[in-house]
Design a protein around this motif. Structure first.
Motif, PDB file in Angstrom:
ATOM      1  N   VAL A  35       0.861  -1.178   0.000  1.00 42.48           N
ATOM      2  CA  VAL A  35       0.000   0.000   0.000  1.00 42.48           C
ATOM      3  C   VAL A  35       0.901   1.233   0.000  1.00 42.48           C
ATOM      4  N   LEU A  36       0.698   2.106  -0.963  1.00 50.37           N
ATOM      5  CA  LEU A  36       1.512   3.308  -1.112  1.00 50.37           C
ATOM      6  C   LEU A  36       0.655   4.534  -0.818  1.00 50.37           C
ATOM      7  N   ILE A  37       1.050   5.329   0.193  1.00 49.75           N
ATOM      8  CA  ILE A  37       0.322   6.535   0.564  1.00 49.75           C
ATOM      9  C   ILE A  37       1.150   7.756   0.186  1.00 49.75           C
ATOM     10  N   GLY A  38       0.602   8.624  -0.659  1.00 52.12           N
ATOM     11  CA  GLY A  38       1.324   9.827  -1.060  1.00 52.12           C
ATOM     12  C   GLY A  38       2.678   9.522  -1.666  1.00 52.12           C
ATOM     13  N   PRO A  39       2.739   8.668  -2.699  1.00 51.29           N
ATOM     14  CA  PRO A  39       4.024   8.207  -3.240  1.00 51.29           C
ATOM     15  C   PRO A  39       4.863   9.339  -3.834  1.00 51.29           C
ATOM     16  N   VAL A  40       6.179   9.208  -3.673  1.00 49.03           N
ATOM     17  CA  VAL A  40       7.156  10.161  -4.214  1.00 49.03           C
ATOM     18  C   VAL A  40       8.228   9.390  -4.975  1.00 49.03           C
ATOM     19  N   VAL A  41       9.018  10.038  -5.808  1.00 50.05           N
ATOM     20  CA  VAL A  41       8.992  11.455  -6.141  1.00 50.05           C
ATOM     21  C   VAL A  41       8.452  11.556  -7.562  1.00 50.05           C
ATOM     22  N   LEU A  90       1.121   5.557 -11.327  1.00 50.49           N
ATOM     23  CA  LEU A  90       1.759   4.462 -10.602  1.00 50.49           C
ATOM     24  C   LEU A  90       0.833   3.260 -10.489  1.00 50.49           C
ATOM     25  N   ALA A  91      -0.437   3.521 -10.195  1.00 53.93           N
ATOM     26  CA  ALA A  91      -1.394   2.413 -10.119  1.00 53.93           C
ATOM     27  C   ALA A  91      -1.521   1.713 -11.464  1.00 53.93           C
ATOM     28  N   ALA A  92      -1.412   2.482 -12.541  1.00 53.43           N
ATOM     29  CA  ALA A  92      -1.565   1.913 -13.882  1.00 53.43           C
ATOM     30  C   ALA A  92      -0.378   1.061 -14.297  1.00 53.43           C
ATOM     31  N   VAL A  93       0.836   1.420 -13.860  1.00 55.15           N
ATOM     32  CA  VAL A  93       2.010   0.658 -14.290  1.00 55.15           C
ATOM     33  C   VAL A  93       2.211  -0.604 -13.466  1.00 55.15           C
ATOM     34  N   ALA A  94       1.585  -0.689 -12.281  1.00 54.80           N
ATOM     35  CA  ALA A  94       1.681  -1.906 -11.477  1.00 54.80           C
ATOM     36  C   ALA A  94       0.926  -3.030 -12.181  1.00 54.80           C
ATOM     37  N   ARG A  95       1.420  -4.238 -12.041  1.00 57.13           N
ATOM     38  CA  ARG A  95       0.748  -5.383 -12.674  1.00 57.13           C
ATOM     39  C   ARG A  95      -0.670  -5.561 -12.144  1.00 57.13           C
ATOM     40  N   GLN A  96      -0.823  -5.382 -10.822  1.00 51.19           N
ATOM     41  CA  GLN A  96      -2.141  -5.452 -10.184  1.00 51.19           C
ATOM     42  C   GLN A  96      -2.303  -4.191  -9.335  1.00 51.19           C
ATOM     43  N   GLY A  97      -2.676  -3.110  -9.981  1.00 47.82           N
ATOM     44  CA  GLY A  97      -2.722  -1.831  -9.289  1.00 47.82           C
ATOM     45  C   GLY A  97      -4.116  -1.268  -9.142  1.00 47.82           C
ATOM     46  N   GLU A 148       8.280   4.426 -10.548  1.00 47.38           N
ATOM     47  CA  GLU A 148       7.581   3.942 -11.748  1.00 47.38           C
ATOM     48  C   GLU A 148       8.327   2.826 -12.446  1.00 47.38           C
ATOM     49  N   ASP A 149       9.625   2.653 -12.142  1.00 42.77           N
ATOM     50  CA  ASP A 149      10.390   1.547 -12.705  1.00 42.77           C
ATOM     51  C   ASP A 149      10.329   0.303 -11.821  1.00 42.77           C
ATOM     52  N   THR A 150      10.109   0.498 -10.534  1.00 40.69           N
ATOM     53  CA  THR A 150      10.051  -0.631  -9.604  1.00 40.69           C
ATOM     54  C   THR A 150       8.701  -1.337  -9.629  1.00 40.69           C
ATOM     55  N   VAL A 160      -0.877  -3.880  -5.643  1.00 41.91           N
ATOM     56  CA  VAL A 160      -0.437  -2.582  -5.158  1.00 41.91           C
ATOM     57  C   VAL A 160      -1.645  -1.645  -5.078  1.00 41.91           C
ATOM     58  N   LEU A 161      -1.855  -1.061  -3.901  1.00 45.37           N
ATOM     59  CA  LEU A 161      -2.901  -0.058  -3.718  1.00 45.37           C
ATOM     60  C   LEU A 161      -2.236   1.296  -3.529  1.00 45.37           C
ATOM     61  N   VAL A 162      -2.593   2.256  -4.371  1.00 41.25           N
ATOM     62  CA  VAL A 162      -2.055   3.611  -4.278  1.00 41.25           C
ATOM     63  C   VAL A 162      -3.135   4.507  -3.668  1.00 41.25           C
ATOM     64  N   VAL A 163      -2.803   5.152  -2.558  1.00 44.11           N
ATOM     65  CA  VAL A 163      -3.751   6.016  -1.847  1.00 44.11           C
ATOM     66  C   VAL A 163      -3.206   7.437  -1.849  1.00 44.11           C
ATOM     67  N   ARG A 164      -4.063   8.362  -2.195  1.00 41.39           N
ATOM     68  CA  ARG A 164      -3.662   9.771  -2.246  1.00 41.39           C
ATOM     69  C   ARG A 164      -4.669  10.635  -1.510  1.00 41.39           C
ATOM     70  N   GLY A 165      -4.169  11.670  -0.804  1.00 40.37           N
ATOM     71  CA  GLY A 165      -5.043  12.664  -0.225  1.00 40.37           C
ATOM     72  C   GLY A 165      -5.499  13.645  -1.287  1.00 40.37           C
TER      73      GLY A 165
END
Length: 258
Positions: free
Chosen positions: A127-133, A215-222, A186-188, A196-201
């Protein structure tokens, strides 16, 4: 529930683990452990409300203070994101944990992504919260501007946590700034087999919507979810965030069975 705090040595570096769990589950290899990893300059305190909400919901939780942060002695050198990710998994596993759900906020998103890549058998989801950079904003100046804008939105309590944490972690903050700016999330993510769950405020000026969705789109299961709040949205919406983790886990379980 009471928090158990202990310091673990991994390759000569100290990490501090804060475990909060339902009764009888301070050590539990049968159910997933939710691991919470803070961003650059901050500490486990950026997950205070979140950890309690997750534990009340029935999860065994461990929040981490990385080397040089949260009052933990620093290694006196720069550590790459990959090294930190490896150390987190090894530290938590050494204290009695089986399957791991890794939750990272800000720079912590980089750490947990690399942890999942390096330890695919131990980590079941991320789970990714407020991912950078964000691409196009990989400079200290731009990040500083975005951070200042975020302070306006965070509120007194969160600004107090971040400000005091920054003061006591400044030496390691300066060492880790370059690895954070250079890391390409985005490469990892395309290399991860885990969901992978991407959460943003919704008011986050650091992790902008187009970047989080990318980022959610490039993950295999995002998947991508937006909650009301600023960069530390998990603390503005702890109960809602805990609910997201519950739902994310249920969906994974159903998919694994089906």
């Amino acid at each position: 529930m009471r928090t158990r705090t202990e310091t673990v040595d991994v390759d000569g570096c100290a990490l501090r683990l804060h475990t909060l769990a339902p009764a009888g589950r301070l050590r539990d290899v049968l159910a997933p452990t939710v691991v919470l990893v803070h961003g650059i300059g901050t500490s486990h305190r950026s997950f205070h409300r979140t950890q309690r909400a997750l534990a009340v919901a029935g999860h065994r939780t461990v929040s981490v203070d990385l080397p040089g942060f949260g009052g933990v002695p620093g290694p006196g050198r720069r550590q790459d994101v990959e090294e930190l990710g490896d150390m987190v998994v090894r530290a938590v596993a050494s204290r009695g944990a089986g399957e791991l759900v890794l939750v990272g906020q800000s720079m912590g998103t980089q750490v947990v992504a690399e942890a999942a890549r390096l330890h695919p058998d131990a980590v079941s989801s991320v789970v990714l919260i407020g991912p950078v950079v964000a691409a196009g904003r990989r400079s200290a100046v731009l990040q500083g501007i975005d951070l200042a804008r975020d302070c306006i939105r965070e509120g007194v309590r969160m600004n107090g946590v971040v400000g005091t944490d920054y003061l006591r972690s400044m030496p390691q903050y300066l060492r880790e700034l370059r690895p954070m700016l250079r890391h390409r999330l985005e490469d990892t993510l395309p290399r991860l087999g885990q969901p992978v769950l991407v959460v943003r405020g919704s008011e986050d000026p650091i992790a902008r919507r187009d970047w989080a969705q990318r980022l959610a789109a490039v993950a295999r299961q995002g998947a991508f979810v937006e909650l009301p709040g600023a960069h530390h949205v998990q603390e503005h919406q702890p109960v809602a965030f805990a609910g997201l983790v519950d739902e994310f886990r249920r969906v994974q379980t159903l998919e694994a069975r089906g």
